[in-house]
Design an enzyme around this catalytic site. Structure first.
Site, PDB file in Angstrom:
ATOM      1  N   SER A 161     -75.295 -23.593  20.572  1.00  0.00           N
ATOM      2  CA  SER A 161     -76.478 -23.476  21.422  1.00  0.00           C
ATOM      3  C   SER A 161     -77.573 -22.682  20.731  1.00  0.00           C
ATOM      4  CB  SER A 161     -76.105 -22.806  22.741  1.00  0.00           C
ATOM      5  OG  SER A 161     -75.555 -21.546  22.500  1.00  0.00           O
ATOM      6  N   GLU A 216     -78.555  -9.135  41.840  1.00  0.00           N
ATOM      7  CA  GLU A 216     -79.707  -8.231  41.793  1.00  0.00           C
ATOM      8  C   GLU A 216     -79.610  -7.247  40.642  1.00  0.00           C
ATOM      9  OE1 GLU A 216     -77.743  -9.048  44.255  1.00  0.00           O
ATOM     10  OE2 GLU A 216     -78.489  -8.434  46.207  1.00  0.00           O
ATOM     11  N   HIS A 242     -74.002 -10.930  20.311  1.00  0.00           N
ATOM     12  CA  HIS A 242     -74.016 -10.364  21.659  1.00  0.00           C
ATOM     13  C   HIS A 242     -74.945  -9.167  21.742  1.00  0.00           C
ATOM     14  CE1 HIS A 242     -70.316 -12.712  21.401  1.00  0.00           C
ATOM     15  NE2 HIS A 242     -70.555 -12.987  22.657  1.00  0.00           N
ATOM     16  N   GLU A 264     -57.470 -16.476  27.083  1.00  0.00           N
ATOM     17  CA  GLU A 264     -57.671 -15.809  28.363  1.00  0.00           C
ATOM     18  C   GLU A 264     -56.450 -15.777  29.271  1.00  0.00           C
ATOM     19  OE1 GLU A 264     -61.590 -15.870  29.570  1.00  0.00           O
ATOM     20  OE2 GLU A 264     -61.022 -16.416  31.600  1.00  0.00           O
TER      21      GLU A 264
END
Ligand code: GLN
Ligand code: ZN
Length: 747
Positions: A425, A16, A687, A597
């Protein structure tokens, strides 16, 4: 026995917060509407946690973007260029996070970095000479108050001063002593104010303690906390996570903290440290429920650990904030058989309560859990296991060697200088997402869906040719996500419907779950890559996700090693690479966006516990291709200055990476270390919606050329463009190709 949690997923059960915040970004929601939405969400979460029976409930773990950014704003750590714009509080906050381009000025977003060994990102605070720290925000107080009004006494959370200093950037000439003095004063003021409001505890997160801590750093830590803890009314919980605090343990236990939070899941030495002695007068917050993975806790194993701890004032908690796992399994559609193995955030609350009850002698939950772990669940694949066993040295070695390939490829491809490309992309517009959703819901058939994808590909190929890009991409319109798409075509994977985890700001990822042995079932990308290649004479890059990233962005198994899981994935992707090559794809990009990571937080473990198998796993994927097939790779947030030799050993032909938000800091290092792989340091930040000008990109290119030999340089954006809108994407790429054109003419 009490229970607590360190933090809770703030995005909400159905993301939400993301949708509301993005509405605000688009101007469809006013800031006070967004605030009131957030307030309701926080209330819902606090009440849920309370109802689950958890005693220690955090506040201020909520954030619109990132809690490190919240802390910077709380303490007035705001760069001059931002202060100078005279923005409103919320404009300022989001300007730091996303940049600002409007009537009040034009500034870039602050750099963003990976949060320790997770896929969460924080906004890097910056100390300048002019920075004056004081308590300039009130979010932490407001939220405490808000919960209190609901009858819930929370433990406010902020990042501790030591970690804040560790994560920040310092301008030259900044007086660290002065900064520390001001920080101590400000934190003290926060303590006092919270105590006045009625808070019993405050939680200071100090995850930097789990890294290698030097003597000097330890002295700084000690100095700060000695002052900070002197005559405190509020109880201070020193919270660590993501590992053990072996270097700082003795110092930490000797300081007057009221509570110490330790990670018993990732902290391999934590139990050993505690057995050495833990002060009786302090509360031990034992992080025994994994905050990072989605498997059910093995109660018997946990109880065995807890029995060894043997401390009176014990609080059971999670190993880290639950921010890193999805909200609940309740909305999933796994069979009961499968679902019983999972615990997302909400279920982990119940696990903590179960464990507390079991410790107190209740047997029911323990018995059910024991039965679960007694059964078997994994899908084995003997063929894959045999292939892994049969691997030898030469499977990891590509031939001929890099230098020879470089010459061969130069002749074969004959690119212009500064070849241009993108990372893969193109914008996943509403239309793209809606069409995919319709296809999934079977509202349109495969033919219609394919037609739609083909049309997207055609349009973007044409556009790329028109603006003059050298190596084209098909745009990845058929993919929802760079890991899920692959997982769906591999056996051994499971997918959640709603298992979203925050990655940065309003962006989330939905990591798939590695459920069994992994193998390629059928070609994955061949269809669309070959389709695209047939539409144009220019080269179209094949686009794959690498094994380390697939693993790192999945929820991994806990019954076999990460290495073995990764090698299984590597063999599957190797098949795909060879299939692409066979089908005429000459350039193949294998993304290792998340290579860093799972790099151990302690440097001393890097080459012995991670890079020693992850880099070879990448090589395994492309070791069998022809010299004339060009292998590209891509890395995000690539703070890889310190692992440059390892990156070179991936033995790719070209690598692109994020560089623009960090001011190309990595270039010096590439030069120094004689990096041999050709490089495309991102020339602008994707970004953020900001459009870079031609002049700005030219300047960036000349900075790159000052450090990297011309013949090694590629020009591309920072990362994939799927999260961007079409207008800023096309404007930026037109500026990029124009900048390259001008630079080529000037050369
Ligand atoms: N090829 C992917 C894309 O462009 C890479 C994404 C990433 O690095 N996160 O979307
Ligand atoms: Zn990227």
């Amino acid at each position: 026995m009490k229970t607590a949690i360190i933090g809770f997923p703030r995005i909400g059960e159905n993301r939400e917060l993301k949708f509301a915040t993005e509405k605000y970004f688009r101007g469809e929601l006013a800031i006070d509407e967004l605030e009131s939405f957030a307030k309701d969400l926080r209330q819902k979460h606090w009440q849920l946690i309370k109802k689950s029976g958890i005693d220690g409930i955090p506040s201020n773990d909520f954030s619109f973007y990132d809690t490190t950014l919240d802390t910077a704003c709380l303490l007035n750590i705001v760069p001059q260029e931002v202060t100078a714009l005279n923005l409103t509080e919320s404009e300022k906050y989001f300007a730091l996070a996303r940049g600002y381009q409007g009537e009040k000025g034009d500034i870039k977003a602050r750099p963003m970095k990976k949060w320790f060994n997770t896929n969460y990102h924080y906004i890097v605070p910056k100390f300048e000479k002019e920075t004056t720290i004081f308590v300039s925000g009130d979010k932490i107080f407001r939220e405490y108050h808000e919960a209190k009004a609901l009858g819930i006494d929370t433990r406010p959370v902020i990042i501790g001063p030591f970690t804040l200093l560790q994560l920040s950037e310092f301008d030259q000439g900044v007086d660290r002593e002065k900064i520390i003095g001001e920080l101590i004063k400000a934190y003290k003021e926060i303590f006092e104010k919270l105590a006045d409001l009625g808070a019993e505890w405050i939680q200071l997160d100090e995850p930097s303690l789990v890294k290698d801590v030097t003597k000097e750093e330890l002295t700084e830590f000690q100095g700060i906390y000695q002052e900070l803890l002197a005559d405190q009314k509020i109880k201070v919980l020193l919270q660590s996570y993501f590992g053990d605090i072996r270097d700082a343990y003795d110092t930490v236990v000797s300081l007057p903290f009221a509570g110490i939070g330790l990670d018993f899941v990732e902290g391999r030495k934590t139990l050993e440290l505690v057995e050495r002695g833990f002060p009786q007068d302090k509360v031990l917050f034992a992080g025994v429920v994994n905050g990072k993975n989605i498997w059910r806790n093995n109660y018997q194993q946990t109880l065995d650990v807890l029995k060894q701890i043997n401390h009176d004032q014990l609080v059971l908690t999670t190993s880290c904030s639950l921010l890193h796992v999805p909200f609940t399994t309740e909305n999933e559609t796994f069979s009961a058989e499968i679902n019983q193995h999972f615990a997302f955030a909400k279920e982990k609350l119940a696990e903590l309560v179960d464990l507390a009850n079991s410790l107190a002698g209740s047997e029911e939950a323990l018995k059910t859990n024991q039965a679960l772990f007694a059964g078997s669940r994994f899908t084995e694949n003997q063929a894959v296991q045999a292939k892994i066993k049969a691997l030898t040295e030469k499977d990891y070695l590509r031939k001929p060697a890099f230098e020879q390939r470089e010459t061969i490829q130069k002749a074969a491809f004959d690119y212009p200088v500064l070849p241009t490309t993108t990372i893969g992309s193109f914008p996943q517009t509403r239309e793209v997402k809606l069409t995919r959703a319709k296809f999934k819901r079977q509202e349109i058939n495969e033919e219609a869906y394919d037609q739609f994808i083909a049309q997207q590909i055609n349009e973007w190929l044409e556009w790329q040719e028109k603006i003059g890009l050298d190596v084209l991409v098909h745009g990845e319109f058929e993919r929802n996500d760079m890991v899920e798409y692959f997982g769906q075509n591999l056996s051994g994977y499971l997918f959640s419907k709603n298992g979203w985890v925050q990655s940065y700001g309003t962006r989330g990822v939905k990591p798939p779950i590695i459920w069994g042995d992994v193998a390629r079932e059928k070609p994955i990308t061949v269809k669309w890559s070959t389709y695209a290649q047939k539409q144009t004479d220019k080269i179209v890059k094949g686009m794959l996700t690498g094994p380390v990233t697939i693993l790192n962005w999945s929820f991994p198994r806990e019954d076999i090693s990460l290495k073995d899981s990764t090698l299984q994935i590597a063999l599957a992707i190797q098949e795909e690479v060879l299939d692409l090559e066979k089908n005429g794809i000459r350039v193949i990009q294998i993304d290792e966006a998340a290579l860093r990571e799972k790099l151990p937080l302690r440097k001393t473990d890097w080459y012995t516990e991670y890079l020693d198998w992850s880099i070879p796993a990448f090589r395994l994927v492309h070791s069998k291709v022809q010299a004339t097939t060009q292998i590209h790779t891509h890395m995000c947030y690539s703070e890889f200055t310190d692992i440059i030799p390892a990156i070179d050993q991936m033995d790719a032909d070209v690598i692109s990476f994020e560089a623009s938000r960090s001011n190309l800091a990595i270039l010096d290092e590439l030069k120094q270390q004689n990096f041999r792989t050709a490089v495309g340091p991102g020339v602008y930040d994707i970004h953020s919606p900001r459009v870079p000008s031609v002049a700005e990109i030219k300047q960036t290119i000349s900075k790159i050329l000052a450090k990297v030999p011309l013949e090694k340089v590629w020009i591309n954006p920072d990362c994939g463009l799927k999260t961007r809108g079409i207008p800023e994407t096309t404007a930026s790429l037109i500026n990029m190709t124009e900048a390259v054109k001008q630079v080529r003419e000037e050369l």
